[in-house]
Design an enzyme around this catalytic site. Structure first.
Site, mmCIF file in Angstrom:
data_model
loop_
_atom_site.group_PDB
_atom_site.id
_atom_site.type_symbol
_atom_site.label_atom_id
_atom_site.label_comp_id
_atom_site.label_asym_id
_atom_site.label_seq_id
_atom_site.Cartn_x
_atom_site.Cartn_y
_atom_site.Cartn_z
ATOM 1 N N ASP B 325 90.420 -44.504 -73.182
ATOM 2 C CA ASP B 325 90.320 -43.953 -71.827
ATOM 3 C C ASP B 325 90.035 -45.056 -70.803
ATOM 4 O O ASP B 325 89.614 -46.150 -71.156
ATOM 5 C CB ASP B 325 89.196 -42.912 -71.770
ATOM 6 C CG ASP B 325 87.864 -43.497 -72.187
ATOM 7 O OD1 ASP B 325 87.836 -44.283 -73.160
ATOM 8 O OD2 ASP B 325 86.849 -43.182 -71.548
ATOM 9 N N GLU B 326 90.285 -44.717 -69.569
ATOM 10 C CA GLU B 326 89.889 -45.536 -68.419
ATOM 11 C C GLU B 326 90.284 -47.011 -68.590
ATOM 12 O O GLU B 326 89.463 -47.908 -68.453
ATOM 13 C CB GLU B 326 88.372 -45.447 -68.194
ATOM 14 C CG GLU B 326 87.927 -44.063 -67.782
ATOM 15 C CD GLU B 326 86.454 -44.024 -67.379
ATOM 16 O OE1 GLU B 326 86.164 -43.464 -66.310
ATOM 17 O OE2 GLU B 326 85.605 -44.544 -68.132
#
EC number: 3.2.1.52
Lengths: 505, 505
Positions: B325-326
């Site tokens: 993620d991210e």
């Protein structure tokens, strides 16, 4: 007493620490023991705890028939070994010397725990020997337990060797508390605390060398404790399950005693006792004016006598706490039968308050107790208090000096500095609060029996920032042991604001 | 993943409950079991646990050689008896019948704990018999452990008899979880959690029938875990003592397994991994642009391979979590050697992100794992993900329906409803969050492997206020067992605003 005095569970609440501990993990002198012992000398050698690290007690007068010392030793191993899995097979001991055990010599055969017992100990860990044993001497088993706590703080898991090590041997630590009363109050009336929670608090007290659990058992809000002499009193509990049997109280007292913690039981009369009348409504002046307890009713004192009689079988601490704070006597003057009684006795309301407190004191004395009373009793009629009274300060500073000047003993716990639930109080305020402020006469100093302080005055840091690293270390150690002690930064009980090392929060 | 996802310790955080539970101590139907079982029938008889209350296992195919069942039974007795001191001498049993023990029959000889095992159980407590035994049947020992948890919630200390009683027999409870994945995430990178704290969390999970400890071990902030294949990785720990050895990880896995809890280990690559480069700086694109991990460096994947190889020896759960993620790829495009590599490979930055995630997936597969990845991987290149991928939702609602429509499995944990550290989220929001929202196709429903939900959908209350009393009861029970579960009123983890009964807060 403000109703906010209680707090839920245990939490070392230190707040708003504005100086960043740039160094991080160690205190200035590398000595991470909390509280700071009276005297410490150390060396440069490293030892490791051998696989069979054991307790020896040869030479003790104390027989440990109840296993207090043995259990304390097992708890020591438990907290030290719970941090990480110890490698039982590691064999690269070349550069390290084995510490084969701890030889504990206790001079007193008695395991009576009481106010004023000798809590001193001397812990020596030699750097050499064949075999090497640490040596712990104490007058009482409870002094020895403190020594075990200190020893536990010298143990470190080594991530290279995967075993428990003691660094900086040889150690010689001589230690004793500055104050013989070091208390923590829990209030089970405003918030019922389950037995396992109370035991957790006692564990945390032992880690910090506190020795009095002040159990504010009952108050206006609820009456959780069974009183066999007056079995309807605990009808005033919040709910059927939020109660303690007397056997539960015995369990608390024994659990505490085995960890060197006395239990000071409190009933707070006459002002904080509304819950008493749920079971016995005649204790109320009337059903719509419910406290203070009805001073005009002989039954009131019979109940107090019954409670203290029951207490005396369970709570063996020298003191019982009779409260006596925040007494609003208006119910006495608006309730006809009480008002008439006052008139008949020729007492005004404040005299009736005094009469009540002094009569309760006599009952306590008759059951072998000395009494603690909140400071209002001293402020209002101090010269009438029984000389065996200990005056418990809570309203603010400056009380202790007046109390001891009057020849009475005093417990300092001024709310502006030492109330754990005041979230805005900073830990340096806690640390810097000096119980003997403006008390210079040594005889008067002896009358301040303390609250919560171990370290000798001249070993206390003048600047709390100097102990911040050591305190952070201790807080992380408490976390390690399952005590949810809060960060030094932020408000009391606050979570950390940002990710980061425990040692920097 | 937001850095705030982690939380310290365990806390059942339920917030701002605006309907007063006037009734107090009991739920509407008087059944205080949490979570609600699939089916329950009860009667009107009272039994008591006999002094010798014991475990029988005749007829089990399961031999319990590792003592999982026996230890579970001892823990049952322990939590039930820790509330109050039981009177071992009470003899007034006339109106009560003795429950002599619990007969547990486990059909499967295996004690392998894995995703998707049968966790069902059937608990019967007859009202009569000579002698009377409760009967617990389960396919697996882990189903039996759930049955023991339910049994423990039927036990009550009776303040009259001073013994443990079971009311409302005969009981017949048939039960199984709605979802086979019921997880709780801890983040030991942002805040190191000592081993005893992690164990406390696991205990609390067992009480609530959760079965996956999602261990977000490492992240950008710190790398606390030993990786034998790359021994400098944990140089990225916050401090020397804020680390876990691999033996510590084994300890966590075993402790969890013995309580029916799987451990899902996570490394969050390539975006949440800055701490990796403390030990191996070549994992950073450059020393001043430190994440994502250097996609151009073969060593990066060698390290991931080493980690997952080490993981596979310890974390036996079917899944490993690879994060993903991210990912902000700007370090890849501003660092010359990475930029050149991208150019050479003909990849733009988002293709390089996809390349990284898919290559990490292949490594995981090579070590026998199926993979969990955070939802960005699905949102960005869902059709490229390996079919064995489980997509882990966190950003918000509505993701699961797209994931399962694409034929992939999904774990729902939308932050707006199920992030425990979002203090403003109310417990009814937690309760009402429905993982299968807008997913009506049964085949697709099966792909939502859940997160944290036990009770069958049709047994869930449509109005959370209907379960508030039962939840309050469970919260007090957790407190009783030493879990500092927060009040239903107030913000998450808040202390009660006012004095009062646990059951009303």
């Amino acid at each position: 007493m403000l109703q906010g005095k209680m707090k839920r569970g245990f939490c070392v609440s230190f707040v708003v620490w504005v100086v960043v501990v740039a160094a991080g993990f160690a205190s200035v002198d590398g000595l991470n023991v909390w509280p700071m012992p009276e005297s410490v000398s150390k060396g440069l050698s490293s030892l490791y705890l051998s696989k069979g690290f054991r307790l020896l007690t040869e030479g003790s007068e104390y027989r440990d028939e109840s296993g207090i010392l043995k259990d304390g030793f097992l708890r020591l191993l438990d907290v030290v070994e719970s941090a990480h899995v110890v490698d039982g097979n590691w064999t690269g001991y070349d550069s390290l010397a084995a510490l084969e055990g701890l030889h504990v010599v206790v001079f007193s055969p008695s395991d009576e725990l009481q106010y004023g017992i000798d809590e001193s100990y001397k812990l020596s860990i030699p750097a050499t020997g064949n075999p090497i044993y640490a040596h712990l001497e104490a007058q009482t088993v409870y002094g020895a337990l403190h020594g075990l706590q200190t020893f536990s703080q010298l143990c470190h898991f080594n991530f290279e060797t995967r075993i428990i090590e003691v660094h900086k041997a040889p150690w010689v630590i001589k230690d004793q508390p500055r104050f013989s009363y070091r208390g923590l109050l829990i209030d089970t009336s405003r918030h019922y605390q389950p037995l396992p929670m109370i035991k957790n608090v006692i564990d945390a007290m032992a880690y910090t060398k506190l020795n009095v659990l002040h159990w504010h058992i009952v108050d206006s809000q609820s009456f959780p404790l069974e009183i066999p002499s007056f079995p309807k009193l605990w009808n005033g509990a919040y709910s059927p399950s939020e109660r303690y049997t007397m056997d539960d109280a015995v369990e608390v007292v024994q659990y505490a005693q085995r960890r060197g913690v006395n239990v000071l039981a409190e009933i707070d009369v006459p002002g904080h006792a509304r819950s008493w009348g749920i079971g016995y409504p005649s204790l109320w002046p009337s059903s719509n004016c419910r406290q203070p307890l009805d001073v005009s009713n002989e039954f009131t004192f019979k109940v107090i006598d019954g409670i203290l009689s029951d207490f005396s079988k369970v709570f063996k601490f020298k003191f019982v706490h009779l409260g006596g704070d925040e007494v609003n006597t208006s119910c006495w003057t608006v309730t006809p039968h009480v008002k008439n009684w006052l008139k008949k006795q020729g007492l005004n309301e404040s005299e009736a308050y005094e009469y009540f407190v002094l009569r309760a004191q006599k009952i306590a004395l008759s059951h072998g107790y000395e009494m603690v009373n909140w400071e209002e009793t001293f402020n209002d009629f101090g010269n009438k208090l029984n000389p065996k009274t200990v005056v418990h300060n809570w309203l603010g500073g400056g009380v202790a000096q007046r109390v001891v000047a009057a020849g009475l003993r005093c417990i300092v716990s001024n709310q502006d500095q030492w109330y754990l639930h005041y979230m805005e109080t900073t830990w340096p305020q806690f640390y810097m609060n000096e119980p003997l402020t403006n008390i210079t006469n040594p005889k008067q100093q002896e009358l301040v029996i303390g609250e919560r302080l171990w370290t000798p005055f001249d070993k206390l840091a003048k600047d709390p920032n100097l102990v911040a690293g050591r305190l952070a270390h201790f807080r992380c150690l408490l976390n390690q042991r399952g005590v949810a002690a809060a960060p030094l930064f932020g408000n009391g009980r606050a979570v950390p604001n940002y990710p980061g090392s425990c040692y920097k929060q």
